[in-house]
Write a protein that holds these residues in place. Structure first.
Motif, PDB file in Angstrom:
ATOM      1  N   THR A  63       6.099   5.491  11.929  1.00 18.49           N
ATOM      2  CA  THR A  63       6.731   4.484  11.074  1.00 18.49           C
ATOM      3  C   THR A  63       5.701   3.920  10.102  1.00 18.49           C
ATOM      4  N   SER A  64       5.992   4.016   8.822  1.00 15.72           N
ATOM      5  CA  SER A  64       5.035   3.585   7.807  1.00 15.72           C
ATOM      6  C   SER A  64       5.492   2.296   7.140  1.00 15.72           C
ATOM      7  N   GLU A  65       4.559   1.637   6.492  1.00 16.72           N
ATOM      8  CA  GLU A  65       4.843   0.421   5.725  1.00 16.72           C
ATOM      9  C   GLU A  65       4.325   0.614   4.305  1.00 16.72           C
ATOM     10  N   THR A  66       5.203   0.348   3.338  1.00 15.40           N
ATOM     11  CA  THR A  66       4.812   0.443   1.938  1.00 15.40           C
ATOM     12  C   THR A  66       4.283  -0.913   1.493  1.00 15.40           C
ATOM     13  N   HIS A  67       3.087  -0.940   0.971  1.00 14.14           N
ATOM     14  CA  HIS A  67       2.479  -2.187   0.507  1.00 14.14           C
ATOM     15  C   HIS A  67       2.636  -2.369  -1.008  1.00 14.14           C
ATOM     16  N   ILE A  68       2.512  -1.275  -1.738  1.00 15.68           N
ATOM     17  CA  ILE A  68       2.650  -1.314  -3.191  1.00 15.68           C
ATOM     18  C   ILE A  68       3.434  -0.083  -3.620  1.00 15.68           C
ATOM     19  N   VAL A  73       1.126   3.104  -9.039  1.00 20.39           N
ATOM     20  CA  VAL A  73       0.299   2.856  -7.854  1.00 20.39           C
ATOM     21  C   VAL A  73       1.177   2.887  -6.602  1.00 20.39           C
ATOM     22  N   LEU A  74       0.740   3.656  -5.607  1.00 22.57           N
ATOM     23  CA  LEU A  74       1.367   3.635  -4.288  1.00 22.57           C
ATOM     24  C   LEU A  74       0.295   3.324  -3.260  1.00 22.57           C
ATOM     25  N   ALA A  75       0.569   2.377  -2.382  1.00 22.74           N
ATOM     26  CA  ALA A  75      -0.304   2.101  -1.239  1.00 22.74           C
ATOM     27  C   ALA A  75       0.574   1.947  -0.006  1.00 22.74           C
ATOM     28  N   ALA A  76       0.264   2.693   1.040  1.00 28.19           N
ATOM     29  CA  ALA A  76       1.083   2.667   2.250  1.00 28.19           C
ATOM     30  C   ALA A  76       0.192   2.909   3.460  1.00 28.19           C
ATOM     31  N   SER A  77       0.698   2.526   4.635  1.00 25.33           N
ATOM     32  CA  SER A  77      -0.056   2.742   5.867  1.00 25.33           C
ATOM     33  C   SER A  77       0.903   2.951   7.030  1.00 25.33           C
ATOM     34  N   ALA A  78       0.341   3.565   8.077  1.00 25.35           N
ATOM     35  CA  ALA A  78       1.051   3.717   9.349  1.00 25.35           C
ATOM     36  C   ALA A  78       0.000   3.559  10.437  1.00 25.35           C
ATOM     37  N   GLY A  79      -0.068   2.369  11.006  1.00 28.76           N
ATOM     38  CA  GLY A  79      -1.128   2.097  11.957  1.00 28.76           C
ATOM     39  C   GLY A  79      -2.477   2.168  11.269  1.00 28.76           C
TER      40      GLY A  79
END
Length: 570
Positions: A63-68, A73-79
């Motif tokens: 499960t990922s989270e989109t920050h921007i 610009v794309l910034a995302a993370s998953a853990g």
């Protein structure tokens, strides 16, 4: 977090159709062979809209989270896994990714994908060649990747390898500078950030006959410069970059023909269409000048505006009654592209009529031209245009009012009034001499749940019209017509109605942004069909096809620009 920290709010919804491309506010763009991308269907995949389309595959585990999620610009993370991607040039994308991120190059159309090997034989990336057209190279090393598009495969690989030396975090931060100060608060500020993203991605750099920056309704599929769209774009951009806003209008002036006509659509190669579009350039120029304070802007507007309005009056008033008529086309899906309301029921009979909207726009643009001329010290010429504006306003009030409907309507050449009740019937609210009793009747019509008080006002056509539909101007709600009515309510001192329609408009656009990540071209007034499923001159394609014009356009520029203005002006 490092990228988000300086910004009051940033778009953070990544969804299919979100445009991703170099902004002409930051660097060079290209019209004829542009590298334009859009969010694809899975993960953070990016679809390249080339003749042979490829997909930059970007997948985070779990499960990922989109920050921007802006237009560049794309910034995302998953853990502990993270991904950053940004435009380095118009044909180069760079990014940073952690070990758990899946990255690759896939085909969407029939084109081969081959591996690129480093000097030691290790896998460096992928190359896709559309012979005689382009090559797409994706390379990666030490947690960074770069994708480059070029006409030659070796050049594409070289450009991508050179781009690996650039820091994507630094580039992304520079793209986010404009977001540091945003108008509004809460949901409105979040919407303003999304609107700014759309305004940026649809900004184009100087090219060809456009020796200044210019704007397009959407990089895919429209991509050209359009007359009234550019005026709306300028009204939004004036809050962020007044000089760019002025240049948007100048680009339209560049397309003016020797006889004064300005085509509704033009390109940097100098070609333009054979029809015009709603004349709102002087209204926009007057607003933008108040931001730039540059007399050259006024002089340019006065010169081009006077010639253009003279052309309108000479070529679109066949019966000489000071009311103007749209050109009618032999196309059942677009009877009047000139009006901007292509497929409205107003034009189903394919007959020439004295048009409410054309007449109001001309009257208002003549009035604003007079304001410009007076500011330039040309009082006699200003008085002449004021008189002509007054004559058109008088004709509107005398000949286009339908007392039974409580609305202004179009008028056939034989004198009888059209039965079609449209949102343009409220545009006389913009006129300074609107009779007070008619203002009251218009407010009553606006509040009528059988006609215009829809779940999401204002429908382009009255809800009780037997041919009402979600098909563009046949019933949907459009932000530009809402905006003009909001402005009319403000001018008439109808504060409660102004505030209610402004709030309803912003809430509508925000709700669909939070759901789908984009600003849409138009919306279902009844609130029963999501914009993606609304009709648009044909069946909605399955799956979604960004290059098709048979579904509501996403990341649409004037929706964003006018909402930004509504937020900025309060």
């Amino acid at each position: 977090a490092d990228l988000c920290a300086p910004c009051a709010a940033l778009p953070h919804v990544w969804s299919e159709g979100l445009l991703f491309a170099q902004s002409g506010l930051d660097g060079w763009t290209k019209h004829a062979n542009a590298v334009v991308c859009a969010a694809d269907r899975v993960g953070y995949d990016l679809l390249l809209h080339r003749p042979k389309r490829r997909v930059l595959r970007l997948r985070l585990p779990g499960t990922s989270e989109t920050h921007i999620a802006t237009g560049d610009v794309l910034a995302a993370s998953a853990g502990a896994e993270n991904l950053v991607m940004t435009m380095a040039r118009h044909e180069v994308i760079v990014g940073s990714f952690s070990a758990g991120v899946e990255i690759g190059l896939d085909q969407r159309d029939d084109v081969a994908i081959d591996e690129i090997e480093d000097e030691d034989g290790s896998q460096l990336g992928w190359i896709s060649i559309d012979e005689g057209v382009d090559a797409v190279a994706l390379v990666h090393r030490d947690g960074r990747f770069a994708l480059a598009v070029a006409s030659d495969p070796d050049e594409a690989i070289e450009d991508a390898e050179m781009a690996l030396e650039r820091d994507p975090w630094v580039i992304a931060a520079s793209h986010l500078t404009m977001y540091h100060e945003l108008p509004g608060s809460g949901d409105d500020q979040e919407l303003a950030a999304k609107c700014l993203s759309v305004m940026r991605v649809n900004a184009m750099s100087p090219e060809g006959s456009f020796d200044i920056r210019w704007s397009t309704p959407d990089r895919v599929p429209h991509r050209d410069c359009w007359l009234w769209d550019s005026a709306f774009h300028a009204v939004g951009m004036q809050h962020c970059d007044p000089r760019a806003a002025s240049e948007y209008l100048t680009a339209v002036y560049r397309s003016q023909r020797d006889d004064g006509m300005i085509p509704h659509q033009c390109r940097p190669n100098g070609t333009g269409s054979a029809i015009t579009q709603p004349p709102i350039l002087m209204w926009a120029a007057w607003q933008v000048w108040q931001r730039t304070g540059d007399e050259k802007d006024l002089k340019a507007a006065a010169y081009h505006g006077a010639r253009y309005l003279e052309w309108d009056l000479a070529n679109r008033d066949s019966n000489g009654n000071s009311l103007l008529e749209w050109f009618i086309e032999d196309n059942p899906h677009c009877r009047s592209g000139e009006s901007g309301l292509d497929n409205s029921q107003r034009f189903d009979e394919a007959l020439c009529m004295d048009a409410v909207d054309f007449s109001v726009f001309v009257a208002e643009d003549m009035r604003h031209l007079a304001l410009i001329l007076r500011e330039l010290g040309q009082d006699d010429e200003a008085a002449r245009w004021d008189q002509r504006a007054a004559a058109t306003r008088a004709a509107i009030h005398e000949l286009l009012w339908d007392d039974q409907a409580g609305l202004y309507v179009d008028r056939h050449m034989d004198g009888h009034l059209s039965s079609i009740q449209s949102v343009v019937g409220f545009l006389p609210l913009l006129l300074e001499d609107l009779p007070s009793e008619r203002r009251a009747r218009l407010l009553t019509s606006l509040a009528d749940p059988a006609r215009f008080a829809a779940a999401h006002p204002i429908p382009a056509i009255a809800l009780n019209d037997p041919n009402w539909s979600t098909d563009m101007w046949r019933g949907s709600t459009w932000i530009n017509t809402n905006y003009l009515v909001i402005e009319g309510l403000r001018r008439q001192g109808c504060q409660a109605e102004h505030d209610a329609l402004r709030r309803a408009t912003l809430d509508l656009v925000f709700s669909h942004y939070r759901r789908a990540g984009t600003s849409f071209e138009f919306y279902d007034a009844r609130g029963e069909v999501v914009p993606e499923r609304c009709l648009r001159k044909g069946p909605v394609p399955e799956p979604y096809e960004c290059r098709s014009k048979t579904s509501a356009i996403r990341d649409y520029h004037w929706t964003a620009a006018l909402c930004f203005d509504l937020i900025a002006t309060g």
